[in-house]
Scaffold this active site. Sequence first.
Site, mmCIF file in Angstrom:
data_model
loop_
_atom_site.group_PDB
_atom_site.id
_atom_site.type_symbol
_atom_site.label_atom_id
_atom_site.label_comp_id
_atom_site.label_asym_id
_atom_site.label_seq_id
_atom_site.Cartn_x
_atom_site.Cartn_y
_atom_site.Cartn_z
ATOM 1 N N ASP A 34 0.867 -1.171 0.000
ATOM 2 C CA ASP A 34 0.000 0.000 0.000
ATOM 3 C C ASP A 34 0.902 1.218 0.000
ATOM 4 O O ASP A 34 2.073 1.108 0.355
ATOM 5 C CB ASP A 34 -0.888 0.003 1.257
ATOM 6 C CG ASP A 34 -2.162 0.811 1.070
ATOM 7 O OD1 ASP A 34 -3.229 0.200 0.850
ATOM 8 O OD2 ASP A 34 -2.091 2.059 1.136
ATOM 9 N N ARG A 36 0.340 3.601 1.960
ATOM 10 C CA ARG A 36 0.415 3.917 3.386
ATOM 11 C C ARG A 36 1.331 2.923 4.081
ATOM 12 O O ARG A 36 1.528 1.814 3.603
ATOM 13 C CB ARG A 36 -0.978 3.807 4.025
ATOM 14 C CG ARG A 36 -1.917 4.889 3.562
ATOM 15 C CD ARG A 36 -3.334 4.605 3.972
ATOM 16 N NE ARG A 36 -3.950 3.581 3.120
ATOM 17 C CZ ARG A 36 -5.223 3.261 3.141
ATOM 18 N NH1 ARG A 36 -6.043 3.849 3.960
ATOM 19 N NH2 ARG A 36 -5.707 2.342 2.327
ATOM 20 N N TYR A 142 -13.773 8.808 -12.529
ATOM 21 C CA TYR A 142 -13.651 7.417 -12.078
ATOM 22 C C TYR A 142 -14.046 6.463 -13.219
ATOM 23 O O TYR A 142 -13.314 5.520 -13.562
ATOM 24 C CB TYR A 142 -14.566 7.230 -10.872
ATOM 25 C CG TYR A 142 -14.567 5.871 -10.231
ATOM 26 C CD1 TYR A 142 -13.509 5.447 -9.447
ATOM 27 C CD2 TYR A 142 -15.681 5.024 -10.372
ATOM 28 C CE1 TYR A 142 -13.533 4.206 -8.822
ATOM 29 C CE2 TYR A 142 -15.709 3.792 -9.751
ATOM 30 C CZ TYR A 142 -14.635 3.379 -8.978
ATOM 31 O OH TYR A 142 -14.671 2.159 -8.373
ATOM 32 N N ILE A 172 -19.695 -2.564 -2.766
ATOM 33 C CA ILE A 172 -19.257 -3.685 -1.924
ATOM 34 C C ILE A 172 -19.577 -3.368 -0.457
ATOM 35 O O ILE A 172 -19.223 -2.298 0.050
ATOM 36 C CB ILE A 172 -17.733 -3.921 -2.063
ATOM 37 C CG1 ILE A 172 -17.332 -4.103 -3.533
ATOM 38 C CG2 ILE A 172 -17.306 -5.135 -1.228
ATOM 39 C CD1 ILE A 172 -17.949 -5.279 -4.228
HETATM 40 N N1 SER Z 1 -18.317 1.384 -4.843
HETATM 41 C C1 SER Z 1 -17.713 2.199 -5.872
HETATM 42 C C2 SER Z 1 -17.922 3.642 -5.641
HETATM 43 O O1 SER Z 1 -18.901 3.995 -5.071
HETATM 44 C C3 SER Z 1 -18.255 1.817 -7.220
HETATM 45 O O2 SER Z 1 -17.290 1.140 -7.930
HETATM 46 O O3 SER Z 1 -17.141 4.418 -6.055
#
Ligand code: SER
Length: 319
Positions: A34, A36, A142, A172
């Site tokens: 990492d 960090r 992103y 997740i």
């Molecule tokens: N969980 C991620 C986000 O909210 C989606 O890839 O950025």
Amino acid sequence: MRRILVTGALGQIGTELVPALRRRYGADRVVASDYRTMAADLPATEGIFEQVDCTRIEQIQEAVRRYDVGAIYHLAALLSALAEEKPQVAWDLNMGGLYRVLEVARQYRCQVFLPSSIGAFGPTTPPDNTPQDTIQRPTTIYGVTKVAGELLSDYYARRFGLDARGLRLPGIISHTAPPGGGTTDYAVDIFYQAIRYRHYTCFLGPDTGLDMMYMPDTIDAIIRLMEADPARLIHRNAFNVTAMNFTPERLAEEIRKHIPEFAIDYEVDPGRQAIADSWPRSIDDSAARAEWDWSPSYDLESMTRDMLEKLGRRLRAAP
Ligand code: SER
């Protein structure tokens, strides 16, 4: 067997993927890294740990050389909302880091795991049951780095024969390390607040439907894909995967089955709401099911029960 290098090992997924890889392949075969320095209380640090900044190619090369690495699980990245606040940093880390990892993997003949995301889709993508192969014109930095990363991985596979594999992950949910700076983070925060205060103020509106997955299924998906027979993989770099789909209102209702007094209200953050609204409401993961037998174990009911139990136990022990 050559070793495995995990970048971003102290992040949300790395914290649980590293111990799982160590259990499966042997503790000394997995190098956690990492940018960090290691925090002593995280399970990812029980074993080899290297500080690696993925914007510095020589640091990745050094770790690969020193530990004879044969596979890189590249998790270091900024999540969507944070990336939107710092687009230049996001480009450097998310795109530049991925490019450097692919280059090192090409030089040292490593297998690579790359997480893509539902963020790789955009407002012109069919929003319901989004197909595996479809329009990808994301409107976030992103998403731009995710689509470019998917294409670049395909390019490296075709051009250099690199074994690069990846998943388009949904939100997740996990109880070990918190996510940070993501649009789907509410689905984790809500459990902390429900256990501590019986109340949560949600930054996405009540009817925002998104796909989600519990961490044990995420770990299983990553390992299963990396071990899959390459001859069966048609879409090697960006498989749609999902396990459940819900809105904040539906998740609150499920939590109330266990904590009846739990209350939710809403203070919508326009930035994160706009990101969520640009993503699919649900995705179709039939290619993953067909090509490497993807099959999640947790649905909304079983995930909620397990999260409240495990997180509740942890928060009671160390509030
Ligand atoms: N969980 C991620 C986000 O909210 C989606 O890839 O950025």
